[in-house]
Design an enzyme around this catalytic site. Structure first.
Site, PDB file in Angstrom:
ATOM      1  N   ASN A 106       0.616  -1.008  -0.408  1.00  0.00           N
ATOM      2  CA  ASN A 106      -0.323  -0.373   0.166  1.00  0.00           C
ATOM      3  C   ASN A 106       0.705   1.195  -0.019  1.00  0.00           C
ATOM      4  O   ASN A 106       2.163   1.025   1.057  1.00  0.00           O
ATOM      5  CB  ASN A 106      -0.612  -0.327   1.390  1.00  0.00           C
ATOM      6  CG  ASN A 106      -1.741   1.338   1.286  1.00  0.00           C
ATOM      7  OD1 ASN A 106      -2.189   1.396   0.489  1.00  0.00           O
ATOM      8  ND2 ASN A 106      -2.466   1.649   2.173  1.00  0.00           N
ATOM      9  N   HIS A 108       0.763   4.810   1.357  1.00  0.00           N
ATOM     10  CA  HIS A 108      -0.011   5.958   2.373  1.00  0.00           C
ATOM     11  C   HIS A 108       0.727   7.154   2.210  1.00  0.00           C
ATOM     12  O   HIS A 108       1.996   7.351   2.899  1.00  0.00           O
ATOM     13  CB  HIS A 108      -0.488   5.371   3.605  1.00  0.00           C
ATOM     14  CG  HIS A 108      -0.876   6.447   4.878  1.00  0.00           C
ATOM     15  ND1 HIS A 108      -2.583   5.789   4.518  1.00  0.00           N
ATOM     16  CD2 HIS A 108      -0.545   6.926   5.137  1.00  0.00           C
ATOM     17  CE1 HIS A 108      -2.679   7.385   5.608  1.00  0.00           C
ATOM     18  NE2 HIS A 108      -1.569   7.510   5.620  1.00  0.00           N
TER      19      HIS A 108
HETATM   20  C1  GAR Z   1      -2.767   9.412  -3.034  1.00  0.00           C
HETATM   21  O1  GAR Z   1      -2.169  10.285  -2.257  1.00  0.00           O
HETATM   22  C2  GAR Z   1      -2.557   8.084  -2.027  1.00  0.00           C
HETATM   23  O2  GAR Z   1      -1.195   7.360  -0.935  1.00  0.00           O
HETATM   24  C3  GAR Z   1      -3.530   7.838  -1.179  1.00  0.00           C
HETATM   25  O3  GAR Z   1      -4.729   8.342  -1.502  1.00  0.00           O
HETATM   26  C4  GAR Z   1      -4.150   9.383  -3.075  1.00  0.00           C
HETATM   27  C5  GAR Z   1      -4.312   8.346  -4.359  1.00  0.00           C
HETATM   28  O4  GAR Z   1      -3.937   8.958  -5.659  1.00  0.00           O
HETATM   29  N1  GAR Z   1      -4.018   6.816  -0.423  1.00  0.00           N
HETATM   30  C6  GAR Z   1      -4.358   6.329   0.650  1.00  0.00           C
HETATM   31  O5  GAR Z   1      -4.608   7.816   1.545  1.00  0.00           O
HETATM   32  C7  GAR Z   1      -4.353   4.761   1.150  1.00  0.00           C
HETATM   33  N2  GAR Z   1      -4.777   5.770   2.842  1.00  0.00           N
HETATM   34  P1  GAR Z   1      -3.991   8.061  -6.737  1.00  0.00           P
HETATM   35  O6  GAR Z   1      -5.009   7.906  -7.189  1.00  0.00           O
HETATM   36  O7  GAR Z   1      -4.369   9.535  -7.821  1.00  0.00           O
HETATM   37  O8  GAR Z   1      -3.268   7.771  -6.967  1.00  0.00           O
END
Ligand code: GAR
Length: 200
Positions: A106, A108
């Site tokens: 994952n 984060h």
């Molecule tokens: C990213 O910033 C990722 O780190 C976060 O969601 C965003 C997705 O962006 N994930 C979380 O917060 C998980 N807990 P993306 O769809 O452009 O990759």
């Protein structure tokens, strides 16, 4: 070639960064399937435009176990060896995690264990930290918790708002996710307790 399964819920920029790393020869893998729990996720369009297999699995009327069983089926049918969560905004059940032990990563957008959960960049900004960043970790049965593969830090500037901070963090996410996937796929690490030790 090692087969990746991507789970996403939205924009898909981390997925796209991984796809670009493969395309540019920095990551020796192939994306076997991209799965979204949301039909309208832009990540699905990106996958299709790249000629990748993309699937929407709706959670309507399914409890978490039943939904995750469908995910497992799709991933196994596509012979996925490593599952990459890329902005996947649903909790995974313990039974899903047990199907892929130390085979789920994952990303984060904070320096875990600070600011787990939703909207981590905003949480960090509001808390007033001077340094934040992002974390790639193995997924275990607790939220944003498993052993850490890589982290990157970024400064929080006086001129930031939570959007400019999030953008600075995202750039680092795109860099370290592919690096972490490469470490795990190459088996260039060992795990001692919570510590993932890269072997160079
Ligand atoms: C990213 O910033 C990722 O780190 C976060 O969601 C965003 C997705 O962006 N994930 C979380 O917060 C998980 N807990 P993306 O769809 O452009 O990759």
């Amino acid at each position: 070639m090692k087969r990746l399964g991507i789970l996403l819920s939205g924009r898909g920029s981390n997925f796209e960064a991984i796809a670009r790393s493969i395309e540019e020869g920095r990551l020796n893998a192939e994306i076997a399937v991209v799965i979204s729990n949301r039909a309208e996720a832009p990540g699905i369009e990106i996958a299709l435009a790249r000629g990748l297999k993309a699937v929407h699995i709706s959670s309507k009327g399914l409890d978490r176990e039943a939904y995750d069983a469908q995910l497992v089926k799709e991933l196994k049918e596509n012979h996925v060896e490593l599952v990459c969560l890329a902005g996947y905004m649903r909790m995974l059940s313990a039974s899903f995690v047990r199907e892929f032990p130390m085979r789920i990563l994952n990303i984060h957008p904070s320096l875990l264990p600070a600011f787990p959960g939703l909207d981590a960049q905003h949480q960090a900004f509001e808390y007033g930290v001077k340094i934040s960043g992002c974390t790639v970790h193995f997924v275990d049965e607790q939220l944003d918790h498993g052993p850490i593969v890589l982290q990157a830090h970024v400064p929080v500037l006086a001129t930031d708002d939570s959007d400019t901070l999030a953008a600075r963090i995202l750039k680092e996410e795109h860099r370290i996710y592919s690096e972490a996937v490469a470490i795990v796929l190459n088996g260039r690490y060992r795990v001692e307790g919570r510590r993932v030790i890269e072997e160079v």
